[in-house]
Motif scaffolding. Structure first.
Motif, PDB file in Angstrom:
ATOM      1  N   TRP A 151       0.827  -1.252  -0.001  1.00 13.96           N
ATOM      2  CA  TRP A 151       0.008   0.073   0.155  1.00 13.96           C
ATOM      3  C   TRP A 151       0.678   1.317   0.050  1.00 13.96           C
ATOM      4  O   TRP A 151       0.531   2.367  -0.658  1.00 13.96           O
TER       5      TRP A 151
ATOM      6  N   SER B 208       3.581   1.538  -1.480  1.00 12.93           N
ATOM      7  CA  SER B 208       4.057   2.005  -2.789  1.00 12.93           C
ATOM      8  C   SER B 208       2.966   2.885  -3.498  1.00 12.93           C
ATOM      9  O   SER B 208       3.432   3.219  -4.595  1.00 12.93           O
ATOM     10  N   ALA B 209       1.804   2.812  -3.072  1.00 15.39           N
ATOM     11  CA  ALA B 209       0.634   3.446  -4.175  1.00 15.39           C
ATOM     12  C   ALA B 209      -0.207   4.205  -3.299  1.00 15.39           C
ATOM     13  O   ALA B 209      -1.157   4.771  -3.937  1.00 15.39           O
ATOM     14  N   GLU B 210       0.344   4.966  -2.066  1.00  9.90           N
ATOM     15  CA  GLU B 210      -0.449   5.972  -1.319  1.00  9.90           C
ATOM     16  C   GLU B 210      -0.734   6.991  -2.021  1.00  9.90           C
ATOM     17  O   GLU B 210      -1.900   7.439  -2.078  1.00  9.90           O
TER      18      GLU B 210
ATOM     19  N   VAL C 241      -0.843   7.548  -5.374  1.00 11.07           N
ATOM     20  CA  VAL C 241      -1.794   7.125  -6.489  1.00 11.07           C
ATOM     21  C   VAL C 241      -3.077   6.870  -5.889  1.00 11.07           C
ATOM     22  O   VAL C 241      -4.313   7.779  -6.508  1.00 11.07           O
ATOM     23  N   TYR C 242      -3.441   6.472  -4.812  1.00  7.64           N
ATOM     24  CA  TYR C 242      -4.642   6.338  -4.256  1.00  7.64           C
ATOM     25  C   TYR C 242      -5.282   7.955  -3.991  1.00  7.64           C
ATOM     26  O   TYR C 242      -6.481   8.028  -4.009  1.00  7.64           O
TER      27      TYR C 242
ATOM     28  N   PRO D  67      -4.393  -4.490  -6.531  1.00  9.13           N
ATOM     29  CA  PRO D  67      -4.933  -3.025  -6.689  1.00  9.13           C
ATOM     30  C   PRO D  67      -6.493  -3.183  -7.241  1.00  9.13           C
ATOM     31  O   PRO D  67      -7.423  -2.614  -6.929  1.00  9.13           O
TER      32      PRO D  67
ATOM     33  N   ALA E 246       2.284  -1.072  -7.424  1.00 10.70           N
ATOM     34  CA  ALA E 246       2.324   0.450  -7.811  1.00 10.70           C
ATOM     35  C   ALA E 246       2.068   0.493  -9.335  1.00 10.70           C
ATOM     36  O   ALA E 246       1.163   1.804  -9.555  1.00 10.70           O
ATOM     37  N   THR E 247       2.268  -0.065 -10.089  1.00  9.28           N
ATOM     38  CA  THR E 247       2.153  -0.184 -11.558  1.00  9.28           C
ATOM     39  C   THR E 247       0.574  -0.090 -12.014  1.00  9.28           C
ATOM     40  O   THR E 247      -0.105   0.600 -12.542  1.00  9.28           O
TER      41      THR E 247
ATOM     42  N   ALA F 272      -1.876  -0.039  -9.880  1.00  9.25           N
ATOM     43  CA  ALA F 272      -2.449   1.172  -9.011  1.00  9.25           C
ATOM     44  C   ALA F 272      -2.644   2.330 -10.055  1.00  9.25           C
ATOM     45  O   ALA F 272      -3.641   2.918 -10.006  1.00  9.25           O
ATOM     46  N   ARG F 273      -1.495   2.636 -10.670  1.00 10.81           N
ATOM     47  CA  ARG F 273      -1.607   3.795 -11.546  1.00 10.81           C
ATOM     48  C   ARG F 273      -2.471   3.229 -12.815  1.00 10.81           C
ATOM     49  O   ARG F 273      -2.992   4.238 -13.265  1.00 10.81           O
TER      50      ARG F 273
ATOM     51  N   TRP G   3      -5.931   4.308 -11.794  1.00  9.93           N
ATOM     52  CA  TRP G   3      -6.183   5.814 -11.910  1.00  9.93           C
ATOM     53  C   TRP G   3      -6.258   6.232 -13.524  1.00  9.93           C
ATOM     54  O   TRP G   3      -7.287   6.759 -13.832  1.00  9.93           O
TER      55      TRP G   3
END
Ligand SMILES: Cc1ncc(CN)c(N)n1
Length: 220
Positions: free
Chosen positions: A8, A10-12, A14-15, A130, A195-196, A198-199, A202
């Motif tokens: 999480w 790694s993508a905070e 992005v969220y 994600p 992280a990827t 999660a992006r 978005w």
């Protein structure tokens, strides 16, 4: 830090961007234009077909019989529930022009499938997570406000519902069970995949918001 806390983290950011995106703001205040929502639903139907395949590959690589069953059940159950919801939305929205698989959907599903086929179980799990986890967090966050638009309120309720939250908790528990057995390098690779994708989550909402299209005519 547990494995899921590390993922999480790694993508905070992005969220935070996801919650601030005009597509999601438009869901809660009811201002999201219907064509953007239809775009999202159509692309999501394409996406879910490949996501089910990705879960099936994760199932095949899962460490225990129970995990194999959990992933296989999700591949059938959770996806079928979402596809059923999309069919209801499509009936209410009207079919509209048929959309091919668009660039963001294709890029996201291609990345997911490449990762689950070529990576370890942990890497594949991090790549598919994600999709579960961000929707569960978004569903939870948006549920408080819901939406003045009944269609958007139903979408929010589905992801905020305890049934969906429970599925996600099971997957997170599994991730934390395998986390301590992973090497540092495998954890780092998993965090990059998380992280990827999660992006890509978005980008998926953003593509619907922008009304993304292929820049030049396609053959289909
Ligand atoms: C793109 C996307 N990401 C996540 C979900 C939630 N399973 C979804 N339906 N579509």
């Amino acid at each position: 830090m547990t494995f899921t806390q590390e993922l999480w983290a790694s993508a905070e950011e992005v969220y935070a961007e996801i919650l601030a995106h005009p597509f999601l703001r438009g869901l809660t205040d009811g201002s999201l234009p219907r064509p953007a929502f239809r775009h999202f639903v159509q692309q999501d139907s394409h996406y879910l077909r490949d996501y089910a395949r990705a879960l099936a590959v994760c199932a095949a690589k899962a460490p225990t019989d129970a995990d194999v069953r959990a992933f296989a059940d999700d591949a059938v159950g959770a996806i079928a529930a979402e596809q059923g919801m999309h069919a209801e939305f499509t009936a209410e929205l009207g079919e509209g022009p048929e959309q091919p698989v668009l660039p963001t959907t294709l890029a996201y599903t291609s990345y997911l499938l490449a990762t689950v086929y070529s990576g370890s179980f942990a890497e594949g799990l991090a790549a598919v997570l994600p999709c579960y986890w961000i929707y569960a967090r978004v569903g939870e966050a948006l549920l408080e406000k819901s939406s003045p638009d009944p269609l958007y309120a139903r979408w929010i309720a589905a992801y905020g519902a305890e049934e969906f939250q429970g599925v996600v908790r099971r997957v997170l528990d599994l991730a934390d069970r395998i986390g301590p057995e992973l090497s540092d390098s495998e954890r780092a690779r998993a965090a990059r995949h998380f992280a990827t994708t999660a992006r890509y989550e978005w980008m998926f909402w953003d593509a619907a918001w922008r009304g993304e299209a292929w820049p030049v005519p396609t053959a289909d």
